[in-house]
Motif scaffolding. Structure first.
Motif, PDB file in Angstrom:
ATOM      1  N   PRO A  88       0.810  -1.235   0.000  1.00  0.00           N
ATOM      2  CA  PRO A  88       0.000   0.000   0.000  1.00  0.00           C
ATOM      3  C   PRO A  88       0.833   1.271   0.000  1.00  0.00           C
ATOM      4  N   GLU A  89       2.018   1.215   0.616  1.00  0.00           N
ATOM      5  CA  GLU A  89       2.834   2.453   0.656  1.00  0.00           C
ATOM      6  C   GLU A  89       3.314   2.826  -0.732  1.00  0.00           C
ATOM      7  N   GLU A  90       3.799   1.816  -1.451  1.00  0.00           N
ATOM      8  CA  GLU A  90       4.280   2.082  -2.813  1.00  0.00           C
ATOM      9  C   GLU A  90       3.130   2.604  -3.675  1.00  0.00           C
TER      10      GLU A  90
ATOM     11  N   SER B 146       0.261   3.965  -2.784  1.00  0.00           N
ATOM     12  CA  SER B 146      -0.315   5.264  -2.401  1.00  0.00           C
ATOM     13  C   SER B 146       0.623   6.428  -2.711  1.00  0.00           C
ATOM     14  N   SER B 147       1.885   6.126  -3.037  1.00  0.00           N
ATOM     15  CA  SER B 147       2.794   7.227  -3.398  1.00  0.00           C
ATOM     16  C   SER B 147       2.472   7.777  -4.792  1.00  0.00           C
TER      17      SER B 147
ATOM     18  N   ILE C 169      -7.349   5.486   1.704  1.00  0.00           N
ATOM     19  CA  ILE C 169      -7.033   4.049   1.843  1.00  0.00           C
ATOM     20  C   ILE C 169      -8.151   3.381   2.641  1.00  0.00           C
TER      21      ILE C 169
END
Ligand code: SF4
Length: 454
Positions: free
Chosen positions: A102-104, A106-107, A139
């Motif tokens: 999710p971090e990748e 959402s960037s 998210i």
């Protein structure tokens, strides 16, 4: 709301002859709430221009993209292009890669909302909210649905037929999923699978599955079937009830499923019941002929069980797709040799040999990361059927030679170049060519826009 789903793949990729059950269920879920759905399937497109044209025709208000890791670059580009073309468009991403990374994901600003895990309930709520002008979190953790409460998959979303890996299965062929989750801990798969579907296995009732099969019989007159569960035979009582009901309801269509070697050995009589209810072929992950490698993979099976399961399946006259992995971290040449000996000793209708691929979210990915073994920079190398280098410390030239020794003349790179996946084996011969032709025809036949979309 007008929602267009995006199923990313590489252009004119003939590798995957199945629909996405996930997208079909999202489609039926939103349709139940009065929304409209359409699809762009990249496997049938030739270019980004064609994609732009599709968007102009479909005019979605929401673009809903799914992606496995291997296809994330396509999903990202599809989202960016759509945003440039239609600045008011809302883009939502879900699926395996978004859930695990999710971090990748959402960037990237092109994604307005990211739905993690299962989407049927939460994505539908999101579309309802967007319609009524409410703002929603970026998210969203997907709520786990009660599987029997879901509508049947909207297969018409995909304007195509599905094709089986076993060439003798009659068409039309359909795939169906009766459960989510898996009780096992294979390190090349977990905990990623549990991050998507949760720690516990959830099953549809047999009655619900039979209800869908009745609909499929009526609507498509299907002639063969794959029950596409990760671990169908883990719940023996369910399988027994299914076999009984399948016959009682007049189904005679041959079917295929995945089995696990330890289940086959512990309950050969269950395989007999499945055979009696039309089971024609099985997919089985033998994975390795070496015990240290099976343990490294936490497969929960022994080498002896692999051989024994093979014998039992053959005694029942079942066709077998046996799947094997080589190129695991720390695997020696001798250990690879054990797997090759296993493949050569078995008369498999479909031997499938792949190089170990470290998928994000899995225990072996973390192991490789910790040991500095990760090398994949091109997302397409996350395709497990692509015979490209995956981790440090493996002599891939040697592995390719070994692969050739199992399937003389069937150069993997040629198969991969043609976009064809998984097939590997001398026994397949003409069937392979026939299958590739069928896939080509399928694309020519099904991908032109349907009348309503022109
Ligand atoms: S590889 Fe199959 S059996 Fe192993 S954990 Fe994953 S789904 Fe379960």
């Amino acid at each position: 709301m007008k929602v267009t789903f995006v199923y990313p793949g590489y252009f004119k990729d003939t590798g995957d002859g199945w629909i996405s059950a996930g997208l079909c269920l999202l489609s039926s879920s939103i349709k139940q709430r009065g929304h409209e759905s359409s699809l762009v399937d990249f496997r049938g497109l030739n270019s980004w221009d064609e994609y732009r044209e599709r968007l102009k025709i479909l005019k979605p208000q929401v673009l809903a993209v799914t992606a496995a890791t291997v296809y994330f670059p396509v999903a990202l580009r599809a989202a960016e292009i759509a945003k440039q073309l239609m600045p008011d468009l809302i883009v939502v991403i879900g699926g395996i890669h978004a859930t695990l990374m999710p971090e990748e994901v959402s960037s990237h600003n092109c994604f307005d909302h990211i739905v993690l895990g299962e989407g049927e309930v939460s994505f539908t709520e999101l579309i309802d909210a967007l319609e009524s002008g409410k703002s929603e979190k970026r998210i969203i953790q997907g709520k786990r649905p009660e599987l029997d409460s879901l509508p049947f998959a909207d297969r018409d979303l995909f304007d195509t037929q599905e094709y089986p890996f076993f060439k003798d299965l009659p068409l039309p062929f359909v795939t169906i999923i009766s459960s989510r989750g898996c009780p096992y801990q294979c390190t090349f798969c977990q905990p990623a699978e549990k991050m998507v579907f949760g720690a516990h296995v959830r099953k549809r009732t047999v009655g619900h599955v039979i209800g869908e099969l009745k609909l499929l019989r009526e609507k498509y007159n299907f002639q063969s079937l794959m029950i596409h569960d990760d671990c169908l035979t883990a719940d023996k009582a369910w399988v027994r009830e299914f076999c009984r009901e399948y016959k009682l309801n007049g189904f005679t269509q041959p079917w295929v499923c995945q089995v696990k070697a330890n289940h086959v050995c512990s309950s050969p009589e269950l395989i007999g019941e499945m055979k009696g209810a039309g089971l024609k072929a099985v997919h089985i992950g033998f994975e390795s002929g070496n015990q240290r490698m099976l343990d490294l993979m936490k497969k929960g099976c022994t080498v002896e069980q692999n051989y024994e399961a093979y014998k039992i399946l053959k005694q029942f006259g079942l066709e077998i797709q046996g799947m094997f992995i080589i190129g695991l971290p720390t695997e020696t040449k001798e250990e690879v040799g054990d797997t090759i000996r296993m493949i050569k000793s078995m008369q498999l209708e479909r031997p499938v040999l792949t190089f170990f691929t470290p998928y994000p979210g899995t225990e072996l990915y973390e192991y490789c990361k910790e040991k500095g073994l990760l090398t994949i920079t091109d997302y397409s190398d996350f395709d497990r059927s692509k015979m490209s280098p995956k981790i440090k410390g493996i002599d891939y030239n040697e592995l390719l030679k070994i692969a050739d020794s199992v399937a003389p003349g069937a150069r993997l790179k040629n198969i991969v170049k043609s976009g064809f996946r998984f097939l590997f084996g001398e026994s397949y011969g003409n069937g392979l060519i026939e299958f590739v032709k069928k896939q080509k025809n399928r694309n020519d036949r099904v991908w032109p826009l349907s009348a309503g979309q022109k």
